[in-house]
Design a protein around this motif. Structure first.
Motif, mmCIF file in Angstrom:
data_model
loop_
_atom_site.group_PDB
_atom_site.id
_atom_site.type_symbol
_atom_site.label_atom_id
_atom_site.label_comp_id
_atom_site.label_asym_id
_atom_site.label_seq_id
_atom_site.Cartn_x
_atom_site.Cartn_y
_atom_site.Cartn_z
ATOM 1 N N GLN A 97 0.823 -1.202 0.000
ATOM 2 C CA GLN A 97 0.000 0.000 0.000
ATOM 3 C C GLN A 97 0.860 1.256 0.000
ATOM 4 O OE1 GLN A 97 -3.533 0.111 -0.267
ATOM 5 N NE2 GLN A 97 -2.823 2.164 -0.826
ATOM 6 N N LEU A 150 2.225 1.824 -3.514
ATOM 7 C CA LEU A 150 1.187 2.390 -4.391
ATOM 8 C C LEU A 150 0.956 3.862 -4.078
ATOM 9 C CD1 LEU A 150 -1.383 -0.544 -4.351
ATOM 10 C CD2 LEU A 150 -0.086 0.234 -6.338
ATOM 11 N N ASP A 151 0.894 4.187 -2.808
ATOM 12 C CA ASP A 151 0.664 5.580 -2.412
ATOM 13 C C ASP A 151 1.784 6.485 -2.915
ATOM 14 O OD1 ASP A 151 -1.650 4.797 -1.133
ATOM 15 O OD2 ASP A 151 -0.759 4.788 0.874
ATOM 16 N N CYS A 152 3.026 6.017 -2.768
ATOM 17 C CA CYS A 152 4.164 6.824 -3.208
ATOM 18 C C CYS A 152 4.162 7.018 -4.724
ATOM 19 C CB CYS A 152 5.473 6.175 -2.773
ATOM 20 S SG CYS A 152 5.791 6.293 -0.992
ATOM 21 N N ALA A 153 3.716 5.998 -5.444
ATOM 22 C CA ALA A 153 3.668 6.074 -6.907
ATOM 23 C C ALA A 153 2.381 6.734 -7.407
ATOM 24 C CB ALA A 153 3.792 4.678 -7.506
ATOM 25 N N LYS A 154 1.497 7.090 -6.466
ATOM 26 C CA LYS A 154 0.204 7.704 -6.796
ATOM 27 C C LYS A 154 -0.608 6.799 -7.726
ATOM 28 C CE LYS A 154 1.883 12.412 -6.067
ATOM 29 N NZ LYS A 154 2.067 13.773 -6.633
ATOM 30 N N LEU A 155 -0.662 5.524 -7.349
ATOM 31 C CA LEU A 155 -1.395 4.509 -8.109
ATOM 32 C C LEU A 155 -2.369 3.790 -7.184
ATOM 33 C CD1 LEU A 155 1.598 2.906 -10.057
ATOM 34 C CD2 LEU A 155 -0.105 4.494 -10.996
ATOM 35 N N THR A 156 -3.288 3.045 -7.787
ATOM 36 C CA THR A 156 -4.156 2.130 -7.052
ATOM 37 C C THR A 156 -3.939 0.730 -7.609
ATOM 38 O OG1 THR A 156 -6.058 2.236 -8.553
ATOM 39 C CG2 THR A 156 -5.874 3.981 -6.869
ATOM 40 N N ASP A 200 -4.648 0.102 -11.198
ATOM 41 C CA ASP A 200 -3.694 0.571 -12.213
ATOM 42 C C ASP A 200 -2.641 -0.476 -12.552
ATOM 43 O OD1 ASP A 200 -4.768 3.225 -12.402
ATOM 44 O OD2 ASP A 200 -3.809 3.694 -10.483
#
Length: 229
Positions: A41, A44-50, A53
């Protein structure tokens, strides 16, 4: 998104094409089941993804710790099945060799398999890692004898590197330890291997993803021995 839970350390990485977007690794003594999903998680947050994606989920499928492999593979199967995404199984040993891409040497990936054995594969890594043999379980003594035929530089990588070096360096002056920062499993290396495999059409459905153990567990070996008596 790639996961590696094959040894004591656990890692998660997110890659786009061959670009590393985020990677987390821990080696704190906590169980992989405690650390893996929070790391996923955070990545994903650091990459600005969910999760939606993510195109595919990669995992170090073995060899390695039986319990660790099961945890990582179960997590990836659950994510992939829920989201309807494919899985890419990656050899743990090939992932280790990927750590040393660009090194002009014979790369000897070794993981401690106990009982005086290691899980092993040999690679050339001047460019993309290229296999010299398949993954196998082999005694350290037998591997030492085999490496005596190699004249160029040999780099040991993996959690069995120090163990092998201690037993090999006296008779193999060309053997060296990989740099400590590159010596252990990296989820980003699993991701890079998976990217190549995915481009080649290598992928499986979640239900087809299974671990590669290379040998029976200690309990299974003991049961076999008991049944022989």
């Amino acid at each position: 998104m790639a996961f590696d839970t094959s040894a004591k350390a656990a890692g998660v990485a997110v890659c786009s094409e061959e670009k590393l977007l985020a990677e987390f690794s821990v080696n704190t003594g906590l169980t992989h089941s405690q650390t893996m999903m929070p790391m996923a998680q955070a990545a994903l947050d650091c990459a600005k993804l969910t999760l939606n994606d993510i195109d595919a989920f990669a995992v170090a499928a073995g060899p390695g710790s039986f319990t660790g492999l099961r945890i990582g593979i179960a997590a990836v199967k659950g994510l992939a099945q829920t989201l309807g995404k494919p899985c890419v199984p990656v050899s743990t040993l090939e992932g280790l060799a990927q750590n040393l891409q660009g090194f002009e040497a014979t790369v000897c990936a070794v993981m401690d398999a106990r009982c005086k054995q290691v899980y092993n594969a040999l690679f050339t890594c001047g460019g993309t890692p290229s296999r010299l043999c398949e993954d196998r379980a082999i005694s350290i003594e037998q591997l030492t004898q085999e490496l005596k035929t190699v004249s160029d530089r040999i780099l040991l990588v993996g959690d069995g590197a120090e163990l092998c070096y201690a037993q090999m360096h006296a008779s193999l002056p060309q053997v060296e330890l990989a740099p400590v920062a590159l010596r252990h499993q990296k989820a980003s290396s699993v991701a890079l291997c998976a990217h190549r495999l995915y481009a080649q059409g290598v992928r499986v459905e979640a239900g087809e993803l299974i671990p590669t153990y290379l040998r029976l567990s200690q309990a299974e070996r003991q049961l076999q021995e008991k049944n022989r008596k």
